[in-house]
Design an enzyme around this catalytic site. Structure first.
Site, PDB file in Angstrom:
ATOM      1  N   SER A  50       0.834  -1.213   0.000  1.00 26.93           N
ATOM      2  CA  SER A  50       0.000   0.000   0.000  1.00 26.93           C
ATOM      3  C   SER A  50       0.866   1.261   0.000  1.00 26.93           C
ATOM      4  CB  SER A  50      -0.963   0.006   1.192  1.00 26.93           C
ATOM      5  OG  SER A  50      -0.252  -0.044   2.404  1.00 26.93           O
ATOM      6  N   HIS A  51       2.173   1.114   0.229  1.00 25.24           N
ATOM      7  CA  HIS A  51       3.070   2.275   0.197  1.00 25.24           C
ATOM      8  C   HIS A  51       4.278   2.062  -0.703  1.00 25.24           C
ATOM      9  CE1 HIS A  51       0.461   3.090   3.577  1.00 25.24           C
ATOM     10  NE2 HIS A  51       0.660   4.356   3.266  1.00 25.24           N
ATOM     11  N   PHE A 124       3.810  10.279   2.943  1.00 27.50           N
ATOM     12  CA  PHE A 124       2.941   9.525   2.028  1.00 27.50           C
ATOM     13  C   PHE A 124       3.341   8.051   2.027  1.00 27.50           C
ATOM     14  CE2 PHE A 124       1.237   9.175  -2.546  1.00 27.50           C
ATOM     15  CZ  PHE A 124      -0.083   9.370  -2.170  1.00 27.50           C
ATOM     16  N   SER A 125       4.067   7.636   3.071  1.00 33.95           N
ATOM     17  CA  SER A 125       4.602   6.278   3.054  1.00 33.95           C
ATOM     18  C   SER A 125       4.281   5.558   4.355  1.00 33.95           C
ATOM     19  CB  SER A 125       6.115   6.321   2.834  1.00 33.95           C
ATOM     20  OG  SER A 125       6.622   5.008   2.719  1.00 33.95           O
ATOM     21  N   LEU A 127       5.472   4.003   7.988  1.00 37.54           N
ATOM     22  CA  LEU A 127       6.317   4.617   9.026  1.00 37.54           C
ATOM     23  C   LEU A 127       7.503   3.740   9.424  1.00 37.54           C
ATOM     24  CD1 LEU A 127       3.904   6.558   9.215  1.00 37.54           C
ATOM     25  CD2 LEU A 127       4.153   6.501  11.684  1.00 37.54           C
ATOM     26  N   GLU A 191      -4.844   0.630   1.510  1.00 40.91           N
ATOM     27  CA  GLU A 191      -5.454  -0.711   1.397  1.00 40.91           C
ATOM     28  C   GLU A 191      -6.857  -0.602   0.804  1.00 40.91           C
ATOM     29  OE1 GLU A 191      -4.219  -3.649   1.864  1.00 40.91           O
ATOM     30  OE2 GLU A 191      -2.307  -3.099   2.798  1.00 40.91           O
ATOM     31  N   LYS A 234     -11.950   3.253  22.159  1.00 38.59           N
ATOM     32  CA  LYS A 234     -10.553   3.263  22.631  1.00 38.59           C
ATOM     33  C   LYS A 234      -9.612   3.607  21.480  1.00 38.59           C
ATOM     34  CE  LYS A 234     -11.224   0.094  26.467  1.00 38.59           C
ATOM     35  NZ  LYS A 234     -10.778  -1.131  27.159  1.00 38.59           N
ATOM     36  N   ARG A 306       2.724 -15.051  14.854  1.00 40.64           N
ATOM     37  CA  ARG A 306       3.887 -14.338  14.329  1.00 40.64           C
ATOM     38  C   ARG A 306       3.995 -12.972  14.987  1.00 40.64           C
ATOM     39  NH1 ARG A 306       3.335 -10.020  10.753  1.00 40.64           N
ATOM     40  NH2 ARG A 306       1.449  -9.936   9.476  1.00 40.64           N
ATOM     41  N   PRO A 308       4.825  -8.813  14.980  1.00 40.15           N
ATOM     42  CA  PRO A 308       4.719  -7.694  14.035  1.00 40.15           C
ATOM     43  C   PRO A 308       6.045  -7.490  13.307  1.00 40.15           C
ATOM     44  CG  PRO A 308       3.880  -7.064  16.199  1.00 40.15           C
ATOM     45  CD  PRO A 308       4.499  -8.420  16.357  1.00 40.15           C
ATOM     46  N   ARG A 311       6.327 -10.592   8.754  1.00 42.63           N
ATOM     47  CA  ARG A 311       5.924 -10.784   7.344  1.00 42.63           C
ATOM     48  C   ARG A 311       6.839  -9.972   6.425  1.00 42.63           C
ATOM     49  NH1 ARG A 311       3.220  -7.765   3.726  1.00 42.63           N
ATOM     50  NH2 ARG A 311       3.203  -6.115   5.289  1.00 42.63           N
TER      51      ARG A 311
HETATM   52  P1  NDP Z   1      -1.527  -3.821   9.099  1.00 43.84           P
HETATM   53  O1  NDP Z   1      -2.841  -3.928   9.804  1.00 43.84           O
HETATM   54  O2  NDP Z   1      -1.333  -4.573   7.869  1.00 43.84           O
HETATM   55  O3  NDP Z   1      -0.354  -4.231  10.101  1.00 43.84           O
HETATM   56  C1  NDP Z   1      -0.158  -3.515  11.282  1.00 43.84           C
HETATM   57  C2  NDP Z   1       0.962  -4.117  12.091  1.00 43.84           C
HETATM   58  O4  NDP Z   1       0.525  -5.377  12.634  1.00 43.84           O
HETATM   59  C3  NDP Z   1       2.227  -4.400  11.299  1.00 43.84           C
HETATM   60  O5  NDP Z   1       3.330  -4.165  12.109  1.00 43.84           O
HETATM   61  C4  NDP Z   1       2.074  -5.889  10.963  1.00 43.84           C
HETATM   62  O6  NDP Z   1       3.310  -6.543  10.712  1.00 43.84           O
HETATM   63  C5  NDP Z   1       1.418  -6.408  12.203  1.00 43.84           C
HETATM   64  N1  NDP Z   1       0.620  -7.612  12.007  1.00 43.84           N
HETATM   65  C6  NDP Z   1      -0.245  -7.861  11.003  1.00 43.84           C
HETATM   66  N2  NDP Z   1      -0.811  -9.070  11.181  1.00 43.84           N
HETATM   67  C7  NDP Z   1      -0.298  -9.597  12.327  1.00 43.84           C
HETATM   68  C8  NDP Z   1      -0.476 -10.812  13.044  1.00 43.84           C
HETATM   69  N3  NDP Z   1      -1.314 -11.760  12.619  1.00 43.84           N
HETATM   70  N4  NDP Z   1       0.240 -11.000  14.175  1.00 43.84           N
HETATM   71  C9  NDP Z   1       1.093 -10.059  14.613  1.00 43.84           C
HETATM   72  N5  NDP Z   1       1.318  -8.896  13.986  1.00 43.84           N
HETATM   73  C10 NDP Z   1       0.620  -8.648  12.863  1.00 43.84           C
HETATM   74  O7  NDP Z   1      -1.168  -2.267   8.846  1.00 43.84           O
HETATM   75  P2  NDP Z   1      -2.135  -1.050   8.557  1.00 43.84           P
HETATM   76  O8  NDP Z   1      -3.043  -1.437   7.449  1.00 43.84           O
HETATM   77  O9  NDP Z   1      -2.721  -0.544   9.811  1.00 43.84           O
HETATM   78  O10 NDP Z   1      -1.080   0.025   8.016  1.00 43.84           O
HETATM   79  C11 NDP Z   1      -0.366  -0.257   6.819  1.00 43.84           C
HETATM   80  C12 NDP Z   1       0.693   0.784   6.589  1.00 43.84           C
HETATM   81  O11 NDP Z   1       0.112   2.018   6.268  1.00 43.84           O
HETATM   82  C13 NDP Z   1       1.632   1.063   7.759  1.00 43.84           C
HETATM   83  O12 NDP Z   1       2.945   0.890   7.280  1.00 43.84           O
HETATM   84  C14 NDP Z   1       1.386   2.524   8.107  1.00 43.84           C
HETATM   85  O13 NDP Z   1       2.539   3.244   8.520  1.00 43.84           O
HETATM   86  C15 NDP Z   1       0.918   3.064   6.771  1.00 43.84           C
HETATM   87  N6  NDP Z   1       0.144   4.283   6.924  1.00 43.84           N
HETATM   88  C16 NDP Z   1       0.714   5.475   6.559  1.00 43.84           C
HETATM   89  C17 NDP Z   1      -0.003   6.645   6.683  1.00 43.84           C
HETATM   90  C18 NDP Z   1       0.612   7.963   6.354  1.00 43.84           C
HETATM   91  O14 NDP Z   1      -0.029   8.991   6.567  1.00 43.84           O
HETATM   92  N7  NDP Z   1       1.831   8.039   5.877  1.00 43.84           N
HETATM   93  C19 NDP Z   1      -1.395   6.650   7.153  1.00 43.84           C
HETATM   94  C20 NDP Z   1      -1.853   5.339   7.550  1.00 43.84           C
HETATM   95  C21 NDP Z   1      -1.122   4.208   7.417  1.00 43.84           C
HETATM   96  P3  NDP Z   1       3.797  -6.809   9.173  1.00 43.84           P
HETATM   97  O15 NDP Z   1       4.183  -5.463   8.664  1.00 43.84           O
HETATM   98  O16 NDP Z   1       4.933  -7.757   9.301  1.00 43.84           O
HETATM   99  O17 NDP Z   1       2.619  -7.394   8.454  1.00 43.84           O
END
Ligand code: NDP
Length: 346
Positions: A50-51, A124-125, A127, A191, A234, A306, A308, A311
């Protein structure tokens, strides 16, 4: 034919060079191009899609309309021994952070902590690229970013918050750093866009349409609708905290204050970022990374399938040997952008 058959494989450096060319041909400085290209290619390499390259048309649109300054030189000021204030001067957040690297190192050396407040910045990416390098140096880092108002507060009907992500990174003894990086919305906006491109419904509870009614249609969420925060009231309160820390404490804009005005088509949010970096050795534990390893071990033994970040590390390992798969049509679009051509909207 599967997507795999329609994909080419590029190595990381090759992809960085191509993305760098795109940024340069749309007017960024070499410094900005180097940082954003490595960041975006890193997301693609790690499967943070997504980024990854999907974001390139958005970067280009923001540069073309003049909404963001791709040549901005961030102004870094040390306002106390550990407090660093950065005015990104309407440039991208990552080069602004890079410009403060020396000041951050010195603050940590002197005081054990660096608080970095970035304003007038476009993030835009993902973090994780901002925090993971600190954990690789044995430091703990946490960061907050606000964005464009596209998330309704719990029980509300109008978007107020951005998707307001939080990322946390810590060293773990004898292992890769543990990196948590998540939006405070149910789903990241990128996403939702990927779901819209594939015409895939969203899971129930993800968002609302323009009338405030619950919907699973990604197009309705994007066309005047909004996302929900995760975790009910929350999660909504956590989004509120991120909004204030990233958007107000830094001297930046709140998400609902973004106004693209005449920059039609621009996509990068002009917002703020707060980053806190801590030397864990100053906290009283002589073996912090061992303690982190112990906690991770207990999590796995307790049944967490797993950790965070795992993957992404797995994808990084795989793509290092087999290359980064890039769909052929996405590659054509990148090549077109590299010659300064228009990009279709992502
Ligand atoms: P996800 O819900 O995909 O994942 C969130 C975190 O949970 C990650 O660290 C992920 O690790 C971990 N995770 C996922 N599944 C599991 C699991 N089953 N067990 C344990 N840990 C798990 O991310 P989001 O969709 O919330 O966000 C995606 C990206 O979007 C992020 O990188 C965020 O920084 C970015 N974003 C950027 C914005 C901006 O303004 N620049 C705004 C909003 C989001 P893993 O990465 O290994 O899957």
């Amino acid at each position: 034919m599967t997507d795999e058959l329609l994909a080419v494989r590029m190595d990381f450096d090759e992809l960085v060079l191509l993305l760098r060319k795109i940024f340069i041909s749309h007017g960024t400085s070499a410094f900005v191009a180097d940082i954003l290209a490595a960041n975006c290619a890193g997301c693609e390499r790690d499967g943070a899609l997504s980024h990854g390259i999907f974001r390139m048309p958005g970067y280009v649109a923001s540069l073309k309309t003049g909404w963001v300054d791709g040549r901005a030189d961030a102004e870094v000021s040390l306002v106390s021994p550990s407090f660093i204030r950065i005015d990104a001067c309407n440039g991208f957040a990552q080069p602004a952070l890079a410009a403060a690297a020396g000041a951050i190192d010195e603050a940590i050396e002197r005081t054990g902590v660096a608080v970095v407040a970035i304003r007038n910045s476009h993030h835009f990416s993902a973090l994780w690229p901002d925090v993971e390098p600190f954990a690789r140096k044995g430091l703990v880092a946490i960061s907050f970013v606000n964005g464009l108002a596209n998330v309704v507060p719990h029980g509300g009907h109008t978007a107020v918050f951005g998707t307001n992500p939080i990322a946390f990174a810590t060293p773990v003894a004898d292992a890769e750093p543990l990196v948590v990086d998540q939006a405070t919305s149910v789903m990241a906006n990128g996403e939702v866009r990927l779901h819209a491109l594939d015409n895939q419904p969203l899971p129930p509870g993800t968002g609302v349409d323009s009338s405030g009614a619950a919907t699973t249609d990604p197009h309705a969420v994007l066309a005047g609708g909004a996302l929900n925060t995760f975790g009910g009231y929350k999660g909504s309160s956590i989004a509120l905290m991120v909004e204030l820390l990233a958007g107000a404490l830094t001297g930046g804009q709140l998400s609902f204050e973004n106004d693209f005005g005449h920059c039609v088509g621009a996509q990068t949010p002009k917002a703020g970022q707060l980053l806190i970096v801590i030397d864990p050795d100053r906290g009283g534990s002589t073996d912090f990374s061992q303690r982190a390893a112990l906690l991770c071990k207990h999590l796995v033994e307790a049944g967490q399938d797993r950790l965070p970040g795992a993957r992404r590390y797995k994808n990084r390992h795989t793509t290092q040997t087999s290359g980064i798969p890039i769909a052929k049509n996405a590659l054509s679009e990148l090549l077109q952008m590299a010659t300064g051509g228009a990009a279709s909207s992502s």
